[in-house]
Design a protein around this motif. Structure first.
Motif, PDB file in Angstrom:
ATOM      1  N   PHE A  58       0.964  -1.197   0.125  1.00  9.43           N
ATOM      2  CA  PHE A  58      -0.103  -0.119  -0.037  1.00  9.43           C
ATOM      3  C   PHE A  58       0.848   1.188  -0.032  1.00  9.43           C
ATOM      4  O   PHE A  58       0.595   2.258  -0.532  1.00  9.43           O
ATOM      5  CB  PHE A  58      -1.110   0.011   1.182  1.00  9.43           C
ATOM      6  CG  PHE A  58      -2.218  -1.035   1.048  1.00  9.43           C
ATOM      7  CD1 PHE A  58      -2.489  -1.840   0.205  1.00  9.43           C
ATOM      8  CD2 PHE A  58      -3.043  -0.654   2.199  1.00  9.43           C
ATOM      9  CE1 PHE A  58      -3.411  -2.586   0.350  1.00  9.43           C
ATOM     10  CE2 PHE A  58      -4.334  -1.534   2.040  1.00  9.43           C
ATOM     11  CZ  PHE A  58      -4.254  -2.713   1.260  1.00  9.43           C
ATOM     12  N   SER A  59       1.871   1.320   0.939  1.00  5.46           N
ATOM     13  CA  SER A  59       2.903   2.470   0.964  1.00  5.46           C
ATOM     14  C   SER A  59       3.437   2.710  -0.170  1.00  5.46           C
ATOM     15  O   SER A  59       3.526   3.912  -0.904  1.00  5.46           O
ATOM     16  CB  SER A  59       3.940   2.293   2.008  1.00  5.46           C
ATOM     17  OG  SER A  59       3.045   2.250   3.443  1.00  5.46           O
ATOM     18  N   GLY A  60       3.791   1.605  -1.065  1.00  8.61           N
ATOM     19  CA  GLY A  60       4.602   1.764  -2.329  1.00  8.61           C
ATOM     20  C   GLY A  60       3.550   2.204  -3.466  1.00  8.61           C
ATOM     21  O   GLY A  60       4.166   2.975  -4.340  1.00  8.61           O
ATOM     22  N   ILE A  61       2.595   1.701  -3.400  1.00 10.54           N
ATOM     23  CA  ILE A  61       1.521   2.061  -4.538  1.00 10.54           C
ATOM     24  C   ILE A  61       1.312   3.541  -4.083  1.00 10.54           C
ATOM     25  O   ILE A  61       1.137   4.391  -4.989  1.00 10.54           O
ATOM     26  CB  ILE A  61       0.294   1.336  -4.369  1.00 10.54           C
ATOM     27  CG1 ILE A  61       0.514  -0.214  -5.053  1.00 10.54           C
ATOM     28  CG2 ILE A  61      -1.164   1.940  -5.179  1.00 10.54           C
ATOM     29  CD1 ILE A  61      -0.780  -1.001  -4.614  1.00 10.54           C
ATOM     30  N   GLY A  62       1.087   3.938  -2.879  1.00 12.86           N
ATOM     31  CA  GLY A  62       1.070   5.345  -2.533  1.00 12.86           C
ATOM     32  C   GLY A  62       2.197   6.229  -3.030  1.00 12.86           C
ATOM     33  O   GLY A  62       1.667   7.497  -3.446  1.00 12.86           O
ATOM     34  N   LYS A  63       3.459   5.716  -3.022  1.00 13.97           N
ATOM     35  CA  LYS A  63       4.469   6.670  -3.512  1.00 13.97           C
ATOM     36  C   LYS A  63       4.305   6.826  -4.897  1.00 13.97           C
ATOM     37  O   LYS A  63       4.503   7.798  -5.545  1.00 13.97           O
ATOM     38  CB  LYS A  63       5.571   5.960  -3.194  1.00 13.97           C
ATOM     39  CG  LYS A  63       5.916   6.116  -1.840  1.00 13.97           C
ATOM     40  CD  LYS A  63       7.190   5.546  -1.276  1.00 13.97           C
ATOM     41  CE  LYS A  63       7.424   5.667   0.028  1.00 13.97           C
ATOM     42  NZ  LYS A  63       8.364   4.459   0.656  1.00 13.97           N
ATOM     43  N   ALA A  64       3.660   5.662  -5.815  1.00 13.20           N
ATOM     44  CA  ALA A  64       3.874   5.900  -7.195  1.00 13.20           C
ATOM     45  C   ALA A  64       2.345   6.604  -7.804  1.00 13.20           C
ATOM     46  O   ALA A  64       2.247   7.221  -8.669  1.00 13.20           O
ATOM     47  CB  ALA A  64       3.633   4.359  -7.913  1.00 13.20           C
ATOM     48  N   ILE A  65       1.066   6.634  -6.698  1.00 14.20           N
ATOM     49  CA  ILE A  65       0.015   7.226  -7.195  1.00 14.20           C
ATOM     50  C   ILE A  65      -0.270   7.878  -6.116  1.00 14.20           C
ATOM     51  O   ILE A  65      -1.233   7.403  -5.077  1.00 14.20           O
ATOM     52  CB  ILE A  65      -1.028   6.110  -7.432  1.00 14.20           C
ATOM     53  CG1 ILE A  65      -0.511   5.050  -8.295  1.00 14.20           C
ATOM     54  CG2 ILE A  65      -2.462   6.735  -7.921  1.00 14.20           C
ATOM     55  CD1 ILE A  65      -1.430   3.881  -8.567  1.00 14.20           C
ATOM     56  N   PRO A  66       0.397   9.165  -5.864  1.00 10.40           N
ATOM     57  CA  PRO A  66      -0.020  10.047  -4.377  1.00 10.40           C
ATOM     58  C   PRO A  66      -1.556  10.336  -4.358  1.00 10.40           C
ATOM     59  O   PRO A  66      -1.816  10.806  -3.198  1.00 10.40           O
ATOM     60  CB  PRO A  66       0.563  11.311  -4.686  1.00 10.40           C
ATOM     61  CG  PRO A  66       1.769  11.150  -5.904  1.00 10.40           C
ATOM     62  CD  PRO A  66       1.164   9.789  -6.531  1.00 10.40           C
ATOM     63  N   ASP A  67      -2.341  10.608  -5.398  1.00  9.71           N
ATOM     64  CA  ASP A  67      -3.624  11.017  -5.303  1.00  9.71           C
ATOM     65  C   ASP A  67      -4.703   9.713  -5.157  1.00  9.71           C
ATOM     66  O   ASP A  67      -5.838   9.844  -5.425  1.00  9.71           O
ATOM     67  CB  ASP A  67      -3.846  11.846  -6.499  1.00  9.71           C
ATOM     68  CG  ASP A  67      -4.057  11.218  -7.586  1.00  9.71           C
ATOM     69  OD1 ASP A  67      -3.361  10.550  -8.125  1.00  9.71           O
ATOM     70  OD2 ASP A  67      -4.530  11.873  -8.613  1.00  9.71           O
ATOM     71  N   LEU A  68      -4.028   8.511  -5.051  1.00 16.44           N
ATOM     72  CA  LEU A  68      -4.966   7.284  -5.238  1.00 16.44           C
ATOM     73  C   LEU A  68      -6.239   7.446  -4.175  1.00 16.44           C
ATOM     74  O   LEU A  68      -6.040   7.956  -3.016  1.00 16.44           O
ATOM     75  CB  LEU A  68      -4.210   6.302  -4.532  1.00 16.44           C
ATOM     76  CG  LEU A  68      -4.796   4.934  -4.693  1.00 16.44           C
ATOM     77  CD1 LEU A  68      -5.399   4.488  -6.116  1.00 16.44           C
ATOM     78  CD2 LEU A  68      -4.008   3.738  -4.037  1.00 16.44           C
ATOM     79  N   ARG A  69      -7.227   7.183  -4.720  1.00 16.45           N
ATOM     80  CA  ARG A  69      -8.454   7.241  -3.719  1.00 16.45           C
ATOM     81  C   ARG A  69      -9.220   5.959  -4.053  1.00 16.45           C
ATOM     82  O   ARG A  69      -9.534   5.378  -5.369  1.00 16.45           O
ATOM     83  CB  ARG A  69      -9.130   8.505  -4.613  1.00 16.45           C
ATOM     84  CG  ARG A  69     -10.866   8.704  -3.926  1.00 16.45           C
ATOM     85  CD  ARG A  69     -10.626   9.589  -2.876  1.00 16.45           C
ATOM     86  NE  ARG A  69     -12.086   9.783  -2.153  1.00 16.45           N
ATOM     87  CZ  ARG A  69     -12.451   9.235  -0.956  1.00 16.45           C
ATOM     88  NH1 ARG A  69     -11.595   8.911  -0.145  1.00 16.45           N
ATOM     89  NH2 ARG A  69     -13.673   9.544  -0.589  1.00 16.45           N
ATOM     90  N   TRP A  70      -9.407   5.439  -2.868  1.00 14.41           N
ATOM     91  CA  TRP A  70     -10.251   4.072  -3.135  1.00 14.41           C
ATOM     92  C   TRP A  70     -11.529   3.930  -2.435  1.00 14.41           C
ATOM     93  O   TRP A  70     -11.540   4.217  -1.069  1.00 14.41           O
ATOM     94  CB  TRP A  70      -9.406   2.928  -2.465  1.00 14.41           C
ATOM     95  CG  TRP A  70      -9.495   1.565  -3.215  1.00 14.41           C
ATOM     96  CD1 TRP A  70     -10.535   0.757  -3.394  1.00 14.41           C
ATOM     97  CD2 TRP A  70      -8.370   1.046  -4.006  1.00 14.41           C
ATOM     98  NE1 TRP A  70     -10.325  -0.329  -4.033  1.00 14.41           N
ATOM     99  CE2 TRP A  70      -9.039  -0.368  -4.464  1.00 14.41           C
ATOM    100  CE3 TRP A  70      -7.313   1.294  -4.415  1.00 14.41           C
ATOM    101  CZ2 TRP A  70      -8.269  -1.147  -5.271  1.00 14.41           C
ATOM    102  CZ3 TRP A  70      -6.384   0.307  -5.174  1.00 14.41           C
ATOM    103  CH2 TRP A  70      -7.127  -0.736  -5.717  1.00 14.41           C
TER     104      TRP A  70
END
Length: 141
Positions: A58-70
């Motif tokens: 989750f943290s790695g995805i957050g770095k790649a997609i900072p505006d991730l909204r689920w």
């Protein structure tokens, strides 16, 4: 006794909250609130990640997609120990995701999760996201 939609939503919400702009949050603490220490998150019928491994992802995805909204679109409790959630994910990658370089384009994709609950916390999950479609959306010109 069957679980209510409200109870099921309360149980799963911290996990989805960990997926909303995860680079800005203590993902491990949110997952600890939602899931047992022996939690297993299955991406196939055999392969799973532990709660700690999932926090790192989750943290790695957050770095790649900072505006991730689920977002949670629907919650369906089944009996007293299962929850099905239909989710929706959106974001614009700024880093590589699943081998794809960022293109400046956003994506929107669906997720389906089947959770097993034990003692009011998540014990395991089987999940599917449509990342192929998301990558295609990001690649379109």
């Amino acid at each position: 006794m069957a679980m209510t939609v409200e109870e099921a939503t309360r149980i799963v919400t911290p996990l989805y909250e960990a997926l909303n702009r995860p680079a800005e949050k203590d993902v491990g603490a949110l997952l600890a609130k939602a899931a047992h220490p022996d939690y297993k998150s299955y991406g196939t019928n055999q392969d799973f990640m532990t709660r700690d491994q999932l926090a790192q992802v989750f943290s790695g995805i957050g770095k790649a997609i900072p505006d991730l909204r689920w977002t949670i679109e629907e919650v369906h409790p089944i009996g007293d120990d299962k929850i099905v959630v239909r989710g929706n994910a959106t974001g614009t990658p700024v880093g590589e995701i699943f081998g794809a370089k960022p293109t400046g384009k956003s994506f929107e994709t669906i997720s389906i999760d089947l959770f097993t609950v034990r003692d009011g916390k998540l014990a395991q999950a089987y999940h599917v996201e449509n990342w192929v479609d998301a990558l295609e959306q990001m690649a379109k010109k």
